[in-house]
Design a protein around this motif. Structure first.
Motif, short mmCIF file in Angstrom:
data_model
loop_
_atom_site.label_atom_id
_atom_site.label_comp_id
_atom_site.label_asym_id
_atom_site.label_seq_id
_atom_site.Cartn_x
_atom_site.Cartn_y
_atom_site.Cartn_z
N GLN A 143 33.40 71.51 71.76
CA GLN A 143 34.59 71.11 70.13
C GLN A 143 34.61 72.39 69.71
OE1 GLN A 143 30.91 68.26 69.51
NE2 GLN A 143 32.54 66.53 70.10
N GLU B 52 37.18 74.72 70.07
CA GLU B 52 38.34 74.16 70.75
C GLU B 52 38.75 73.71 69.20
OE1 GLU B 52 40.79 69.75 71.60
OE2 GLU B 52 38.47 69.64 72.10
N ALA B 53 38.43 73.22 67.90
CA ALA B 53 38.80 73.64 67.01
C ALA B 53 39.13 74.51 66.59
CB ALA B 53 37.40 72.95 66.39
N TYR B 54 38.50 76.15 67.27
CA TYR B 54 38.97 77.01 65.97
C TYR B 54 39.91 77.78 67.15
CZ TYR B 54 38.62 82.66 65.74
OH TYR B 54 38.86 83.18 64.94
N ARG C 62 42.47 75.82 68.07
CA ARG C 62 43.18 75.35 67.41
C ARG C 62 43.34 75.37 66.11
NH1 ARG C 62 41.52 70.75 68.72
NH2 ARG C 62 40.54 69.72 66.75
N GLY C 63 42.51 75.64 65.19
CA GLY C 63 42.87 76.53 63.83
C GLY C 63 43.21 77.51 63.51
#
Length: 339
Positions: free
Chosen positions: A15, A18-20, A22-23
């Motif tokens: 998670q 993925e967040a990093y 995407r950001g």
């Protein structure tokens, strides 16, 4: 204190990653958007300064040179004279109301701004966005004169449509290019490969080959075996087209295509239509790629035959861009003469 079970920890790790990712991608897009807008604004300032007559003095004659020196001293890199030239061109070619797309990078626009013709530039911009070309891919398509190859043989309305919308794949004939160009194989002019060698080279350079074929192709197999009444046949290369939802069969010929080559491809297409297609698949497309093509023989050999069977030329070296451009000019002039 006990740690979470290993599967829970791995989920947490995924998670965060993925967040990093995407950001970071969103941040890069935001930076690119702002960069393009800033360069467009700088171009506007330069053009408006010139249009007000302030650049007609001795100082104005060296405006970009002086600007480059002063801006680099104040702001650092990014303000070479060349870069300022392209910023000015960006504003000139993309006036208010027609601003450049944020889906392409500044490096993409530098390549696009090297194209003088507005129709040609518009095509490459639309196609680069639609097919998500990298900068090297955009350069390659320019070098192989993709726009001129696709525009050849179209009428004026067709050329305009191509420039304004890019190449849309809506029917089998939209897949075709004339000729296909395999310069990426880097085959010496003194060496003529066999059909097996050519097939092997294309397979080894599959990424570049797919770029030349165009959007929507997925590789299925090489020397794809089909069996009819205990007799084995092999299709050189098989693809599936995601947009047209059909198999695309390719046969390679180093010599002139003969009537039996066309009959054989028709056999392959019949087999795939009946044995390989599943529910939702459209009829297969067959393309015979050849170095030489006898138009009359092809016309007679395909008489009342499957309309999705095509014989197309390929070449191993870059096309003669001037000849293609002359052909396009003739089409344009003929159309204007009839208006």
């Amino acid at each position: 204190m006990e740690l979470e079970p290993i599967d829970g920890y791995q989920r947490l790790l995924g998670q965060i990653a993925e967040a990093y990712t995407r950001g970071r991608a969103q941040a890069l897009r935001a930076v690119n958007t702002q960069l393009i807008e800033t360069y467009w604004l700088i171009g506007q300032y330069i053009v408006e300064f010139e249009q007000e007559g302030k650049a007609k003095s001795t100082y104005g004659q060296q405006l970009l040179k002086n600007l480059s020196q002063d801006l680099k001293r104040q702001l650092g890199k990014g303000f070479s004279r060349s870069n300022l030239v392209y910023m000015r061109l960006l504003y000139q070619h993309y006036p208010i109301g027609q601003k450049p797309s944020h889906q392409l990078s500044w490096s993409h626009y530098v390549e696009l701004l090297k194209i003088d013709d507005d129709l040609e530039r518009s095509f490459y911009e639309k196609q680069a966005i639609a097919e998500r070309w990298s900068v090297p891919e955009l350069k390659r398509q320019k070098e192989t004169a993709l726009f001129l190859r696709l525009a050849a043989g179209k009428d004026k309305a067709g050329i305009m449509k191509l420039a304004q919308r890019g190449q849309l794949v809506e029917q089998p004939s939209d897949l075709l290019r004339d000729p296909y160009v395999f310069e990426f194989l880097k085959i010496p002019e003194s060496h003529l490969p066999s059909e097996a060698q050519l097939e092997s080279l294309l397979y080894d350079h599959l990424q570049q080959f797919l770029l030349e074929l165009g959007k929507g192709f997925t590789f299925v197999g090489r020397q794809y075996r089909i069996t009819i009444n205990n007799t084995h046949y092999r299709v050189d290369l098989v693809f599936y087209h995601r947009i047209l939802r059909c198999f695309v069969l390719l046969d390679l010929k180093i010599n002139e295509v003969q009537h039996h080559d066309i009959g054989q491809m028709n056999l392959y297409m019949g087999y795939f239509a009946n044995e390989e297609n599943v529910e939702g698949d459209n009829p297969p497309i067959g393309i015979i790629l050849t170095r030489n093509k006898d138009e009359l023989l092809v016309e007679y050999a395909t008489y009342q035959m499957n309309s999705q069977l095509f014989v197309q030329k390929y070449q191993l070296y870059l096309p003669n861009e001037e000849e293609l451009r002359r052909e396009l000019t003739q089409i344009w002039q003929m159309e204007e003469g009839h208006e």
